[in-house]
Design an enzyme around this catalytic site. Sequence first.
Site, PDB file in Angstrom:
ATOM      1  CB  CYS A  89      -5.925 -83.206 -66.250  1.00 12.92           C
ATOM      2  SG  CYS A  89      -5.295 -81.755 -66.928  1.00 12.92           S
ATOM      3  CB  CYS A 118      -2.892 -78.383 -65.250  1.00 13.91           C
ATOM      4  SG  CYS A 118      -4.376 -78.301 -66.090  1.00 13.91           S
ATOM      5  CB  SER A 119      -3.518 -81.724 -61.805  1.00 10.88           C
ATOM      6  OG  SER A 119      -3.671 -80.331 -61.090  1.00 10.88           O
ATOM      7  CB  CYS A 120      -8.583 -80.838 -65.144  1.00 18.43           C
ATOM      8  SG  CYS A 120      -7.935 -79.579 -66.032  1.00 18.43           S
TER       9      CYS A 120
END
Lengths: 213, 95
Positions: free
Chosen positions: A112, A115-117
């Site tokens: 991601c 962000c950091s999905c």
Amino acid sequence: MTEHDHDHARTFQPDHAEPTSEAAQLGLALRELLLEAGHYSVEEEQTMIAAMQGASPENGAKIVAQAWTNAPYKARLLDNGANAIRELGFDLDPFEFTVMDNSKNIHNVIVCTLCSCYPRSLLGMSPAWYKSSSYRARIVREPRAVLTEFGVSLSDDIDVRVHDSTAELRYMVLPQRPAGTDGWSQDQLAALVTRDSLIGVQRELGTASTVGD
Amino acid sequence: MSEPVFTLGQRVRIIDRTPSTHHRVPAYAKGQVGTIERICGVHGDPEKFIRGSGQPPQRLYRVRIPQTMLWEAYDGGPNDMLDIEIFENWLELAT
């Protein structure tokens, strides 16, 4: 100073610090306002925390083992991951769970960049490197170099597919079943599956030390 | 929600714009041309969620872009792909 100071020094562990940053205070205040306004209850919050704590890569491993041993299930999983994992008692609502199939000539890897999905309520917390700006920036730009650093060297006849999880989909890679595992039980197979293989920074799964565990 | 505007395999361009508010299109993808890999259902619009309920919703697609088109001196073959989720209001037909 007393004669006990040394013992205390050896065993002392600091408490979790009280939140002092503006962002942390804001988070706490927001939570209290949401609770007060009835957007969710403390009980619902506890249920959610418990569910998050119960999530781990083992859930993904069970799904993989089912797919390896049940071809119709694998087809359903690749076609509609959200529905297929409900059959096994998992749910990633509201996200569309999407499973990408590794094959002889295709290697998938998940990121991601924004962000950091991550499918956290299924697989648990993502690893720290997954959230690092270095991984997020480089895996889209030079996936082969990054994969090499993870120990995955891809020959030229294997195509790389990088999946940037920018919106409502959450991804898991379906690694290839290792050779020499014919007749293994689903539990034995699931024990081979690692978190990193579900993200796609590991391609080959070992078979050496898991039988009978 | 109406039918999808784009169809599988169609060539699309990701619109190059930069709203001042939260949006879900990374800079590297803006202006890029790819093909519709998958049609992914209808979801609340993230650009509207920040001031309300995400209405009207947007259809989501996965767009597949060859890595060699994205990066100069890409270190891999022409079949390496980047798949990315893009909402319908960020896509236009590519000629």
